[in-house]
Design an enzyme around this catalytic site. Structure first.
Site, PDB file in Angstrom:
ATOM      1  N   GLY A  47       0.775  -1.238   0.000  1.00  0.00           N
ATOM      2  CA  GLY A  47       0.000   0.000   0.000  1.00  0.00           C
ATOM      3  C   GLY A  47       0.805   1.286   0.000  1.00  0.00           C
ATOM      4  O   GLY A  47       0.341   2.319  -0.462  1.00  0.00           O
TER       5      GLY A  47
ATOM      6  N   GLU B  18       4.005   4.504   5.826  1.00  0.00           N
ATOM      7  CA  GLU B  18       2.787   3.686   5.782  1.00  0.00           C
ATOM      8  C   GLU B  18       1.695   4.380   4.977  1.00  0.00           C
ATOM      9  O   GLU B  18       1.636   5.606   4.914  1.00  0.00           O
ATOM     10  CB  GLU B  18       2.273   3.452   7.209  1.00  0.00           C
ATOM     11  CG  GLU B  18       2.769   2.174   7.859  1.00  0.00           C
ATOM     12  CD  GLU B  18       2.057   0.921   7.346  1.00  0.00           C
ATOM     13  OE1 GLU B  18       1.462   0.951   6.232  1.00  0.00           O
ATOM     14  OE2 GLU B  18       2.094  -0.095   8.055  1.00  0.00           O
ATOM     15  N   ASP B  19       0.826   3.575   4.401  1.00  0.00           N
ATOM     16  CA  ASP B  19      -0.341   4.126   3.715  1.00  0.00           C
ATOM     17  C   ASP B  19      -1.428   4.513   4.708  1.00  0.00           C
ATOM     18  O   ASP B  19      -1.969   5.607   4.671  1.00  0.00           O
ATOM     19  CB  ASP B  19      -0.886   3.123   2.675  1.00  0.00           C
ATOM     20  CG  ASP B  19      -1.111   1.731   3.253  1.00  0.00           C
ATOM     21  OD1 ASP B  19      -0.723   1.456   4.412  1.00  0.00           O
ATOM     22  OD2 ASP B  19      -1.682   0.887   2.530  1.00  0.00           O
TER      23      ASP B  19
ATOM     24  N   ASP C 297      -4.993   1.838  10.865  1.00  0.00           N
ATOM     25  CA  ASP C 297      -6.391   1.628  11.252  1.00  0.00           C
ATOM     26  C   ASP C 297      -6.420   1.267  12.736  1.00  0.00           C
ATOM     27  O   ASP C 297      -6.503   2.155  13.588  1.00  0.00           O
ATOM     28  CB  ASP C 297      -6.990   0.539  10.353  1.00  0.00           C
ATOM     29  CG  ASP C 297      -8.465   0.297  10.630  1.00  0.00           C
ATOM     30  OD1 ASP C 297      -9.053   1.021  11.454  1.00  0.00           O
ATOM     31  OD2 ASP C 297      -9.037  -0.616  10.012  1.00  0.00           O
TER      32      ASP C 297
ATOM     33  N   LYS D 150      -7.106   6.353  10.695  1.00  0.00           N
ATOM     34  CA  LYS D 150      -8.526   6.191  11.041  1.00  0.00           C
ATOM     35  C   LYS D 150      -8.738   6.373  12.537  1.00  0.00           C
ATOM     36  O   LYS D 150      -7.800   6.206  13.314  1.00  0.00           O
ATOM     37  CB  LYS D 150      -8.999   4.803  10.611  1.00  0.00           C
ATOM     38  CG  LYS D 150      -9.226   4.687   9.110  1.00  0.00           C
ATOM     39  CD  LYS D 150      -9.948   3.393   8.816  1.00  0.00           C
ATOM     40  CE  LYS D 150     -10.238   3.242   7.354  1.00  0.00           C
ATOM     41  NZ  LYS D 150     -10.862   1.927   7.083  1.00  0.00           N
TER      42      LYS D 150
ATOM     43  N   PHE E 294     -14.168   2.312   4.420  1.00  0.00           N
ATOM     44  CA  PHE E 294     -13.167   1.594   3.640  1.00  0.00           C
ATOM     45  C   PHE E 294     -12.789   2.401   2.406  1.00  0.00           C
ATOM     46  O   PHE E 294     -13.629   2.691   1.556  1.00  0.00           O
ATOM     47  CB  PHE E 294     -13.675   0.208   3.250  1.00  0.00           C
ATOM     48  CG  PHE E 294     -12.571  -0.652   2.701  1.00  0.00           C
ATOM     49  CD1 PHE E 294     -11.671  -1.266   3.549  1.00  0.00           C
ATOM     50  CD2 PHE E 294     -12.410  -0.808   1.333  1.00  0.00           C
ATOM     51  CE1 PHE E 294     -10.626  -2.041   3.046  1.00  0.00           C
ATOM     52  CE2 PHE E 294     -11.374  -1.575   0.815  1.00  0.00           C
ATOM     53  CZ  PHE E 294     -10.473  -2.193   1.670  1.00  0.00           C
ATOM     54  N   VAL E 295     -11.505   2.752   2.318  1.00  0.00           N
ATOM     55  CA  VAL E 295     -11.057   3.597   1.216  1.00  0.00           C
ATOM     56  C   VAL E 295     -10.086   2.844   0.296  1.00  0.00           C
ATOM     57  O   VAL E 295      -9.439   1.888   0.712  1.00  0.00           O
ATOM     58  CB  VAL E 295     -10.377   4.889   1.732  1.00  0.00           C
ATOM     59  CG1 VAL E 295     -11.360   5.745   2.503  1.00  0.00           C
ATOM     60  CG2 VAL E 295      -9.156   4.578   2.596  1.00  0.00           C
TER      61      VAL E 295
ATOM     62  N   ASP F 122      -5.832  -0.834  -1.759  1.00  0.00           N
ATOM     63  CA  ASP F 122      -6.554  -1.750  -2.648  1.00  0.00           C
ATOM     64  C   ASP F 122      -7.831  -2.290  -2.038  1.00  0.00           C
ATOM     65  O   ASP F 122      -8.045  -2.257  -0.831  1.00  0.00           O
ATOM     66  CB  ASP F 122      -5.669  -2.957  -2.969  1.00  0.00           C
ATOM     67  CG  ASP F 122      -5.572  -3.927  -1.788  1.00  0.00           C
ATOM     68  OD1 ASP F 122      -5.261  -3.467  -0.676  1.00  0.00           O
ATOM     69  OD2 ASP F 122      -5.840  -5.136  -1.975  1.00  0.00           O
TER      70      ASP F 122
ATOM     71  N   ARG G  48      -5.463   0.309  -6.758  1.00  0.00           N
ATOM     72  CA  ARG G  48      -4.239   0.931  -6.223  1.00  0.00           C
ATOM     73  C   ARG G  48      -3.765   2.107  -7.068  1.00  0.00           C
ATOM     74  O   ARG G  48      -3.162   3.045  -6.568  1.00  0.00           O
ATOM     75  CB  ARG G  48      -3.101  -0.093  -6.156  1.00  0.00           C
ATOM     76  CG  ARG G  48      -3.294  -1.192  -5.142  1.00  0.00           C
ATOM     77  CD  ARG G  48      -1.986  -1.961  -4.984  1.00  0.00           C
ATOM     78  NE  ARG G  48      -2.167  -3.263  -4.376  1.00  0.00           N
ATOM     79  CZ  ARG G  48      -2.198  -3.486  -3.068  1.00  0.00           C
ATOM     80  NH1 ARG G  48      -2.088  -2.468  -2.238  1.00  0.00           N
ATOM     81  NH2 ARG G  48      -2.360  -4.698  -2.583  1.00  0.00           N
TER      82      ARG G  48
HETATM   83  P1  5GP Z   1      -4.108  -2.065  11.261  1.00  0.00           P
HETATM   84  O1  5GP Z   1      -3.641  -0.654  11.505  1.00  0.00           O
HETATM   85  O2  5GP Z   1      -5.545  -2.256  11.637  1.00  0.00           O
HETATM   86  O3  5GP Z   1      -3.214  -3.100  11.879  1.00  0.00           O
HETATM   87  O4  5GP Z   1      -4.071  -2.435   9.737  1.00  0.00           O
HETATM   88  C1  5GP Z   1      -3.737  -1.577   8.743  1.00  0.00           C
HETATM   89  C2  5GP Z   1      -3.897  -2.298   7.424  1.00  0.00           C
HETATM   90  O5  5GP Z   1      -5.284  -2.594   7.194  1.00  0.00           O
HETATM   91  C3  5GP Z   1      -3.472  -1.425   6.288  1.00  0.00           C
HETATM   92  O6  5GP Z   1      -2.100  -1.587   5.975  1.00  0.00           O
HETATM   93  C4  5GP Z   1      -4.398  -1.845   5.166  1.00  0.00           C
HETATM   94  O7  5GP Z   1      -3.848  -2.952   4.496  1.00  0.00           O
HETATM   95  C5  5GP Z   1      -5.658  -2.296   5.870  1.00  0.00           C
HETATM   96  N1  5GP Z   1      -6.693  -1.252   5.877  1.00  0.00           N
HETATM   97  C6  5GP Z   1      -7.231  -0.645   6.956  1.00  0.00           C
HETATM   98  N2  5GP Z   1      -8.169   0.245   6.588  1.00  0.00           N
HETATM   99  C7  5GP Z   1      -8.216   0.217   5.232  1.00  0.00           C
HETATM  100  C8  5GP Z   1      -8.999   0.921   4.252  1.00  0.00           C
HETATM  101  O8  5GP Z   1      -9.859   1.773   4.520  1.00  0.00           O
HETATM  102  N3  5GP Z   1      -8.755   0.610   2.945  1.00  0.00           N
HETATM  103  C9  5GP Z   1      -7.835  -0.312   2.566  1.00  0.00           C
HETATM  104  N4  5GP Z   1      -7.689  -0.523   1.262  1.00  0.00           N
HETATM  105  N5  5GP Z   1      -7.090  -1.004   3.464  1.00  0.00           N
HETATM  106  C10 5GP Z   1      -7.276  -0.735   4.790  1.00  0.00           C
HETATM  107 MG    MG Z   2      -4.964  -4.355   1.316  1.00  0.00          MG
HETATM  108 MG    MG Z   3       0.081  -0.463   5.140  1.00  0.00          MG
END
Ligand code: 5GP
Ligand code: MG
Ligand code: MG
Length: 188
Positions: free
Chosen positions: A48, A103-104, A107, A135, A156-157, A163, A169
């Site tokens: 990402g 990081e992208d 969450d 988020k 969800f974006v 993706d 992407r």
């Molecule tokens: P966390 O912070 O919950 O451990 O996980 C982060 C990962 O969840 C991100 O790297 C991504 O892969 C996925 N993710 C969380 N929210 C979103 C979203 O809104 N869109 C997309 N495409 N992936 C998300």
């Molecule tokens: Mg993904």
């Molecule tokens: Mg990521």
């Protein structure tokens, strides 16, 4: 890819390419002043973070190196568990380096806290985190974020590296995906 190509799948454009590049430039200025005189190692988390890494690294007026990590989270379909498997590790030694994780999106923050814990034992001189998106849930875990592009709603974006089922992407914007595209609960 322009949003016009998948317009029907998108509910809302959250961030335009202009908003994204303006914010990345602002963050680059902050990073330059924090790491003046250094040659940081930028670590992008695949897949990402590819777009943000490409744009941030080219915006930075600093000598730098880039490396990549790929991780996967063991969880159910909807939430990460915090247990992470390294699919591809760094090729660069971190010892003595100023490391910036790129990081992208953060969450729950579980993936990132695991990564930070893992990185702390590797002897970096300093460790910073930049994420394009954050988020609301991320606020509840104690994961230090040094640079945050945008706080976004709990939807969800996709786009700009993010993706759904490995698609979207290459969109130049960040957009909310219509729930009917994935059906039911938001995917991970
Ligand atoms: P966390 O912070 O919950 O451990 O996980 C982060 C990962 O969840 C991100 O790297 C991504 O892969 C996925 N993710 C969380 N929210 C979103 C979203 O809104 N869109 C997309 N495409 N992936 C998300
Ligand atoms: Mg993904
Ligand atoms: Mg990521």
């Amino acid at each position: 890819m322009d949003t016009a190509d998948v317009q029907g799948d998108l509910e809302d454009i959250l961030l335009t390419p202009e908003q994204i590049s303006t914010r990345i430039a602002e963050i680059a200025r902050e990073i330059e002043s924090d790491l003046e005189g250094e040659t940081p190692l930028l670590v992008g988390v695949l897949r990402g973070a590819v777009m943000v890494m490409a744009d941030l690294s080219r915006e930075l007026r600093l000598p730098l190196e880039m490396d990549w990590m790929a991780v996967s989270s063991y969880g159910n379909d909807h939430k990460s568990s915090g247990v992470v498997k390294i699919l591809k590790d760094l090729d660069t030694a971190m010892e003595g380096r100023h490391v910036l994780i790129v990081e992208d999106i953060v969450d729950s923050g579980l993936t990132l806290s695991w990564l930070l814990e893992n990185f702390r034992s590797r002897g970096a001189q300093s460790l910073r985190v930049m994420t394009l998106l954050r988020k609301p849930d991320a606020m509840t875990v104690d994961v230090p974020l040094d640079y945050v592009g945008f706080d976004i709603p709990n939807k969800f974006v996709v786009g700009y590296g993010l993706d759904y089922a490995n698609r979207y992407r290459s969109l130049t914007s960040v957009a909310v995906l219509k729930p009917e595209v994935y059906g039911g609960n938001p995917p991970e």
